[in-house]
Design a protein around this motif. Structure first.
Motif: not given
Length: 395
Positions: A247-251
Motif C-alpha cells: 500500500e505504501y513503501m515500508p520504512s
C-alpha cells in the motif's frame, strides 16, 4: 461492472507523505536466542544507515536478527488484551518463550517464569525518537500511539521462497521492477502485450492503464514469457512484485539470504539496485555469500557476525579475519587443481597453518609484517598455479 464482466480494481495506495518515517538506530539483545548480551549500532555519524548486511556461516544468528526486527514491528494487542484470558496468555508465552536463549537443549522458558529475554531498540522517527522494549510477554515499552496503529505495515520481510501464481504490478512501479529484475538476472525485459490491449471496454482499458500483467524476458538464445522463467527467477519475480505492490513503501525491509537464486557475479548489482529502488527504506539483509562480504563497497554496512565470538585481537584488527578468508579461498582452489609440480597436501597444510596464524594473538610483534608478506605470497602463488592448471587442462 463492465459489459465484459470485469470489475474495476480499487486503488488502495496510501499517501507516503502522511506516513511517519521510521528507522532502527540500534538493537540490544539480552538472553535472546544465540545472543547472550550484545548491541548492534546501525548509525553512521548519528544517522541510521540505509543498508545493513549481516554475514556469517549458519548458526551465527543472521535470520534471528531479522526475526527480531519483525517482532519489533508486530502488534500483540488482542492476544493478551483480556487479562483474564489464561489461554491467550499461555499461547503468547509459548510463542515468545521459545525465543529465550537456552544452552541446555531444553526450552524451559515456555514454562519457567524466571527465564526471559529482552530486546531493546532505539528508533528514529520523524515524529521524534523513542525506545521500544520487548520480552516474552510482549512489549514493555511500546511504539507511540500514532505509529502503533500502523506499525505492522512499516516493516516488510522479503522472502525468495514463495511461488509465483499471478503477476500484477502497478504501472507506476514498472521501472523499479525492471531495474531490480535486470540487475539480478542480466536479462532485459519488456512489457507483454495483453489480449485486452486493443479492447474498447473502458474497464479493461482502466485496468491496463494502471497495471502491467506480464512481460517478456530477452535471453541470449530466446525470448520467453515471465511464466516460462526458471523456478528461481519466478521466486525473484514474486518477491519484488509483492514488495512493490504494498500500500505504501515500508520504512524497513528485511531480506533473508539476499543472494538466493542470484548468480554469484550479480550479488553486488542486486544490492546496488535495491538501494536505488528503495532510497527511503532501511534495508536489513543477510548473506552466506563470500563474494558479497569480499567485494562489499561500504564496509561500515557489513556486519560479520563471526566477530561477536572472535578474540579481542581479531575484534580490534578485523582484517585478520578477512585475510584468513582469502587464504581459505586459496586452499579451496588448490584442492580443485590437478597439479603435479608441488606436493598438494603440503601446500594445503601450509595454507591452513597460515590461516590459523592470522587469528592468533602474538606478543612478539605489534604489526605482523612477516605474516602479511607470507599470506600475500601464498595467494599470488595460488593464482599462478590456478592459471597453469586451467591452461594444462585444456591441452
Amino acid at each position: 461492472m463492465s459489459n465484459s464482466g470485469l470489475i474495476a480494481i480499487p486503488d488502495f495506495k496510501l499517501d507516503n507523505s502522511k506516513i511517519p518515517d521510521v528507522k532502527i538506530k540500534s538493537i540490544h539483545y539480552q538472553n535472546f536466542k544465540a545472543f547472550e548480551d550484545y548491541t548492534f549500532d546501525f548509525t553512521l555519524d548519528g544517522k541510521p544507515k540505509p543498508f545493513i548486511c549481516f554475514s556469517g556461516p549458519n548458526g551465527t544468528g543472521k535470520s534471528t536478527i531479522l526475526d527480531s526486527i519483525q517482532l519489533i514491528f508486530t502488534r500483540f494487542d488482542g492476544r493478551t488484551s483480556d487479562k483474564n484470558d489464561l489461554e491467550s496468555e499461555k499461547k503468547m508465552r509459548a510463542l515468545l518463550g521459545k525465543l529465550v536463549r537456552h544452552v541446555d537443549g531444553i526450552q524451559s522458558a515456555i514454562y519457567n517464569k524466571e527465564d526471559d529475554f529482552l530486546i531493546t531498540a532505539q528508533i528514529y522517527s520523524s515524529l521524534g525518537d523513542y525506545e521500544v522494549q520487548l520480552n516474552k510477554l510482549g512489549f514493555i515499552k511500546d511504539h507511540p500511539e500514532e505509529i502503533k496503529q500502523i506499525v505492522y505495515r512499516l516493516c516488510f520481510y522479503a522472502r525468495f521462497d514463495q511461488e509465483l501464481r499471478h503477476f500484477q504490478l502497478a504501472r507506476e512501479n514498472w521501472n523499479l521492477f525492471k531495474d531490480l529484475f535486470e540487475s539480478v538476472t542480466g536479462f532485459t525485459i519488456q512489457e507483454k502485450e495483453s489480449f485486452f490491449d486493443k479492447s474498447d471496454d473502458p474497464t479493461q482499458s482502466e485496468i491496463l492503464d494502471k497495471y502491467v500483467l506480464g512481460f517478456m524476458v530477452h535471453k541470449p538464445d530466446e525470448i520467453i514469457s515471465h511464466t516460462e522463467c526458471s523456478a528461481g527467477e519466478r521466486k525473484i519475480i514474486k518477491c519484488f512484485s509483492t514488495l512493490l505492490s504494498k500500500e505504501y513503501m515500508p520504512s524497513v525491509v528485511c531480506v533473508d539470504n539476499i543472494e538466493m537464486h542470484v548468480e554469484a557475479g550479480r550479488h553486488i548489482q542486486l544490492i546496488e539496485s535495491m538501494k536505488r529502488c528503495f532510497p527511503h527504506s532501511q534495508i536489513f539483509s543477510t548473506t552466506h555469500s563470500y563474494q558479497i562480504s569480499k567485494n562489499f563497497g561500504k564496509k561500515e554496512e557489513l556486519y560479520d557476525l563471526r566477530l561477536m565470538k572472535a578474540s579481542e585481537l581479531v575484534k580490534k584488527e578485523p582484517w585478520r579475519l578477512q585475510i584468513a578468508d582469502e587464504i581459505k579461498e586459496s586452499i579451496s582452489k588448490i584442492k580443485s587443481m590437478n597439479i603435479s609440480v608441488i606436493n598438494k597436501e603440503d601446500y594445503i597444510n601450509k595454507g591452513e597453518l597460515m590461516a590459523k596464524r592470522c587469528l592468533i594473538e602474538t606478543t612478539t610483534e605489534k604489526l605482523p609484517y612477516t605474516l602479511l608478506l607470507e599470506c600475500e605470497q601464498f595467494i599470488k602463488d595460488t593464482t599462478h598455479l590456478l592459471i597453469n592448471d586451467i591452461v594444462d587442462s585444456k591441452k
